[in-house]
Design a protein around this motif. Structure first.
Motif, short mmCIF file in Angstrom:
data_model
loop_
_atom_site.label_atom_id
_atom_site.label_comp_id
_atom_site.label_asym_id
_atom_site.label_seq_id
_atom_site.Cartn_x
_atom_site.Cartn_y
_atom_site.Cartn_z
N ARG A 143 0.82 -1.21 0.00
CA ARG A 143 0.00 0.00 0.00
C ARG A 143 0.84 1.26 0.00
NH1 ARG A 143 -5.39 -0.19 3.00
NH2 ARG A 143 -4.59 1.91 3.35
N GLU A 161 -1.92 -10.98 -6.08
CA GLU A 161 -3.15 -10.21 -6.21
C GLU A 161 -2.86 -8.75 -6.58
OE1 GLU A 161 -6.97 -8.57 -5.70
OE2 GLU A 161 -6.32 -10.63 -6.10
N ALA A 162 -1.84 -8.21 -5.94
CA ALA A 162 -1.51 -6.80 -6.19
C ALA A 162 -0.59 -6.67 -7.41
CB ALA A 162 -0.84 -6.21 -4.97
N ASP A 163 -0.21 -7.80 -7.97
CA ASP A 163 0.73 -7.80 -9.09
C ASP A 163 2.00 -7.04 -8.73
OD1 ASP A 163 1.73 -8.38 -11.52
OD2 ASP A 163 0.62 -6.86 -12.62
N PRO A 185 5.98 -7.13 -7.66
CA PRO A 185 7.13 -8.03 -7.89
C PRO A 185 7.66 -8.64 -6.60
CG PRO A 185 7.44 -5.93 -9.03
CD PRO A 185 6.26 -5.77 -8.13
#
Lengths: 333, 333
Positions: free
Chosen positions: A119, A143-145, A147
DNA sequence: TTGCAAATCTGAAACGTTACAAATATGGTA
DNA sequence: TACCATATTTGTAACGTTTCAGATTTGCAA
């Protein structure tokens, strides 16, 4: 704190009589800047020792130039952290990346740690270890793509970058060797249940047991994370009450505990009780009596993790970012 | 990478109908903001999960909220790094500081590393170990009036923050104990010359030797940094050719090498050859035969280093930021 | 000489925060 | 009611970088 003003793009612009923009582009070798100008600016930059300000770059571009390594500070294997870190550092040398070590106390939710990173974009990439089959961190990062790369595999459907050690092979080889040496009843000192690699160890161990027809024991109250005293007590029980005559140890710490147990039983390692352990530090080669080990190079693993993560950040496809490393036999003969 | 826009001060300003400035000050509880407003803003911030942007803060204020830990990745004591890091992390918990581990390969000039940090303000404070009597890093940081703390002392005139372990006392106690046990000729497996603490060890050792009238040997080709094999060979020479019957080991790795040497000479630790070693990992308590150790708590040291450095950054006087820690005897009886 | 495209360079805006000076509101007193 | 001191809030600028659109220069063909 003394502070002579740090050279900035403005300094360089003044010095060269160019605009800040031009200087900026010249420094990163943009093709629409005349060759002569580029060289001139770059020489000037070198001369006054200009280095771009990370905070400003980060604010402007969103790139942090930071790799975050999640570390469980009270890990059973103390050397684990340092070796990993050494490897990661090597892979980051000559890049602009800094390594931030982020504490991940196991009880405190890993969720919070990772969520925070995602975040607030605290890093361009994340590295962590002790992966579980349905690892929540992996799920969140996928999920957040975002790395990341982890040490160990999961059972999740979505493929993701990882570096793992072939623990199946390790346990298979170790147990097979013990059986060949004539051991009749083997015990596996496994990693803790939740981690994926404990299943691999178990699987390898059981495969060998089945193939060679020896019997076995799987001590349940104890793992390579347990206090050495507990491991030793368990090992003594195995020896005295269950007739175990061979141990596969997934960690050095528990190997030492087993050696202590054998010694405390008045028996001799190798002669009376067989052992094969995983070795991760050179130090362990000095243990007496010498024991058979299979070496896992954690610094190399760290190096891989770093290198692959950088590739991931640059957009390489996941399929190129998965590695399974193999152990190196260090048998006495 | 999915990015729903991160809440910023502007978001909060819109949400509360206040100005960005007001929101900023309300969040840090400035007294000139009405109590009601402060609460309202803080509640709103909590609600939408606002966290200030580190890059922006850093750019604006010059504060990095970073502690830089200089680590020699190929340190002899692998666990050293992790334990220190664990301690430092603990001290940083619940602060806004991040821990950046900066590689300091010993050959590559420490000068460059530190200079880089100072000139580019890469951290608010620096922690490092393996201090030497005239440590160049200490001199540079003092000169720049840059907050730092080191593990180990120097001989520099200007006082500076440090955390050190009383190695004089350690070596004194260890050698004295061996002499009392009846050893006639002691050897000290010391740290490498350049480090200050090797002098302390030497001094303590020699004091005990003098006081108890035993003879001694100071192996010169070898240190606790040497390859275990080399230490073992040296120890064997000491035993066989020089009649050494007691070892003071400044590190676990060399202690294991000495145990190996004793064993390889066909002798028994404690019975034939006395030993006292410095212990820094719990693991070492499992070594068999058990040996006398004195425990140095490196995690506690890391915690101290972190805590004192934070105080230093806040401006505490140097005189309050110096600590000498004492070992904890872990004798067999 | 003019015009125009290509080659270079430039200015302004923005990232999110804080510091400073200034503006407005509030309350009480003359 | 007018006015001032205090309490509270606001707008602007700046930190150093990059991006975008635009400005200037250059070279060359018409």
């Amino acid at each position: 704190m003394k502070r002579e003003p740090k050279p900035t793009l403005k300094t360089l612009a003044l010095e060269t009589g160019l605009a800040v923009t031009t200087v900026s582009r010249a420094l990163k070798g943009a093709p629409e800047i005349a060759k002569g100008t580029r060289d001139r600016v770059q020489r000037a930059a070198k001369a006054i020792g200009y280095v771009p300000d990370r905070a400003a770059q980060r604010l402007r571009t969103g790139r942090t130039n930071v790799i975050s390594f999640l570390l469980e500070p009270h890990d059973e294997m103390l050397s684990f952290g340092t070796m990993m870190i050494a490897g990661i550092m090597e892979s980051l040398e000559n890049t602009s990346f800094h390594l931030v070590v982020t504490p991940q106390f196991e009880k405190s939710d890993p969720l919070g740690t990772v969520d925070n990173i995602i975040r607030n974009r605290l890093a361009d990439g994340v590295i962590f270890c002790r992966t579980t089959p349905l690892d929540i961190r992996v799920r969140m990062l996928l999920e957040a793509d975002y790395p990341f790369i982890c040490h160990g595999r999961t059972e999740l459907a979505t493929p993701h970058p990882f570096v793992d050690f072939d623990n199946f092979e390790f346990a298979l080889d170790a147990a097979t060797r013990l059986a060949r040496q004539g051991c009749k009843k083997l015990a596996l000192l496994n990693a803790r249940q939740p981690f994926t690699f404990s299943q691999h160890l178990m699987h390898g161990f059981m495969t060998a047991v089945r193939e060679s027809g020896v019997s076995h024991v799987l001590p349940e109250n104890v793992s390579i994370d347990s206090a050495p005293e507990a491991v030793r007590d368990t090992a003594m029980t195995c020896i005295r009450e269950q007739g175990v005559d061979g141990f596969v140890c997934a960690g050095e710490s528990s190997a030492m505990a087993v050696i202590a147990a054998v010694s405390d039983c008045g028996l001799r390692v190798n002669e009376d009780i067989g052992m094969v352990a995983k070795q991760t530090t050179p130090l362990f080669g000095q243990i007496r009596p010498q024991i058979d080990t299979i070496y896992e190079d954690l610094t190399a693993a760290g190096r891989q993790l770093g290198t692959l993560l950088l590739r991931r950040i640059e957009g390489a496809p996941v399929s190129e970012l998965q590695r399974l490393e193999h152990g190196e036999h260090r048998y006495r003969d």
